[in-house]
Design a protein around this motif. Structure first.
Motif, PDB file in Angstrom:
ATOM      1  N   GLN A  19       0.825  -1.291   0.095  1.00 23.22           N
ATOM      2  CA  GLN A  19      -0.011  -0.196  -0.059  1.00 23.22           C
ATOM      3  C   GLN A  19       0.841   1.298  -0.054  1.00 23.22           C
ATOM      4  OE1 GLN A  19      -2.515  -0.803   3.555  1.00 23.22           O
ATOM      5  NE2 GLN A  19      -3.902  -2.153   2.291  1.00 23.22           N
ATOM      6  N   ALA A  73       1.143   3.845  -3.311  1.00 23.32           N
ATOM      7  CA  ALA A  73       0.221   4.934  -2.864  1.00 23.32           C
ATOM      8  C   ALA A  73       0.119   5.858  -4.046  1.00 23.32           C
ATOM      9  CB  ALA A  73       0.930   5.423  -1.911  1.00 23.32           C
ATOM     10  N   ASP A  74       1.247   6.283  -4.889  1.00 25.58           N
ATOM     11  CA  ASP A  74       1.007   7.469  -5.794  1.00 25.58           C
ATOM     12  C   ASP A  74       1.234   6.813  -7.088  1.00 25.58           C
ATOM     13  OD1 ASP A  74       3.702   6.670  -5.507  1.00 25.58           O
ATOM     14  OD2 ASP A  74       4.255   8.620  -5.443  1.00 25.58           O
ATOM     15  N   ARG A  75       1.058   5.376  -7.475  1.00 25.41           N
ATOM     16  CA  ARG A  75       1.448   4.815  -8.891  1.00 25.41           C
ATOM     17  C   ARG A  75       0.709   3.400  -9.154  1.00 25.41           C
ATOM     18  NH1 ARG A  75       7.980   3.571  -8.155  1.00 25.41           N
ATOM     19  NH2 ARG A  75       7.846   2.815  -5.906  1.00 25.41           N
TER      20      ARG A  75
END
Length: 246
Positions: A58, A62-64
Motif C-alpha cells: 500500500q 500509494a501514488d502509482r
C-alpha cells in the motif's frame, strides 16, 4: 532445517530450455524444494505475514499503479516477447499487487506464505505440491500439444497452451501457463501438502542479491513453520551469466 534428501535429486534434474533464455537472457530462477512441511488452513501466522505484505505494498503503490514498478514492467515486456497480452493475462506478481487494496487472498498457510514473500520482495513466486509432480520441472516453449488441467465451476477440463508460449511443465503436462500466470489444479498446494517446490523468478533490473534475499526469506519462514523439514535450493541462469550463489 535439514539439508539434502530427495529435494536435491529432484532439483538437479530441473531445467530451463535455451529458447527461454533466447527470449530473456536476464532470466534467473531459484527453485526451493522442501520436505517434511506442516500444511494446514490459513492461521494467525500466515495471516499476519499477508497483512504485513499488504501494508508494504500500500505504501509502495500509494501514488502509482503496479505497472509503474520496474519489476512488473519487466514481466510485462517478457510476456509480450512470446505473444501474450499483459493487460489480459497478468503475471502473478502484478495480479497480487492489484488485489492489495481489497486484501490479498487467504488460501492456506503455505500458499499464504509464498504470496506474502512475492509481494514483499516484488517477484513472481509460485508453489507446487512436490508429491503430485511427475518427473522434474522444466521451463520451456510450448509445442501447443501439452495438456493443462484446470477446474471450472467444479468440473475438471483440459486446455492447451499456445505454440511458443513459455510454460512450466513436468512429464504429465503443463504445471503453469504463460511463465507465471496460471497454475494447474493438479499440483497446487493444499492444506495436506507436506512436500513442496517453490519457484522464485527474476528479470533485470532485479539484482541477483535481491533474488537471493527473497529465497533466504522464504527458507527462513519454512524453517520457522517446520524446523525439522529438509530443504534444498538451486539457482538456474543463462550460461552466459555464469555460476552464482542463491
Amino acid at each position: 532445517m535439514a539439508e539434502g534428501g530427495r529435494g536435491e535429486t529432484f532439483l538437479a534434474r530441473c531445467s530451463v530450455d535455451a529458447g527461454v533464455f533466447a527470449l530473456r537472457p536476464d532470466y534467473r530462477v531459484v527453485l526451493v524444494a522442501a520436505e517434511g512441511l506442516v500444511g494446514g488452513p490459513t492461521d494467525e501466522t500466515s495471516d499476519a505475514l499477508l497483512r504485513e505484505a499488504e501494508r508494504t505494498a500500500q505504501v509502495l503503490l500509494a501514488d502509482r499503479p503496479p505497472e509503474a514498478l520496474a519489476s512488473v514492467a519487466a514481466w510485462r515486456d517478457a510476456y509480450r516477447a512470446f505473444g501474450a497480452k499483459p493487460q489480459r493475462t497478468r503475471n502473478s506478481l502484478e495480479a497480487l499487487l492489484r488485489r492489495v487494496a481489497s486484501g490479498l487472498p487467504r488460501v492456506n498457510r503455505l500458499t499464504d506464505l509464498y504470496n506474502a514473500i512475492s509481494v514483499r520482495h516484488l517477484l513472481p513466486l509460485g508453489g507446487e505440491d512436490l508429491d503430485r509432480y511427475a518427473g522434474p520441472a522444466r521451463l520451456a516453449l510450448a509445442s501447443g500439444d501439452e495438456p493443462f488441467e484446470t477446474v471450472t465451476s467444479g468440473d475438471v477440463r483440459f486446455e492447451h497452451p499456445e505454440p511458443g508460449e513459455v510454460v512450466w511443465c513436468d512429464d504429465e503436462g503443463v504445471t503453469c501457463r504463460r511463465w507465471n500466470w496460471r497454475q494447474t489444479h493438479r499440483t497446487r498446494l493444499g492444506e495436506d501438502t507436506t512436500a513442496a517446490l517453490f519457484v522464485l523468478e527474476a528479470l533485470d533490473p532485479m539484482p541477483d542479491e535481491a533474488l537471493a534475499a527473497a529465497a533466504a526469506d522464504l527458507v527462513d519462514h519454512l524453517n520457522a513453520y517446520a524446523p525439522q523439514a529438509g530443504v534444498a535450493r538451486r539457482l538456474i541462469t543463462a550460461p552466459s551469466r555464469g555460476a552464482r550463489r542463491c
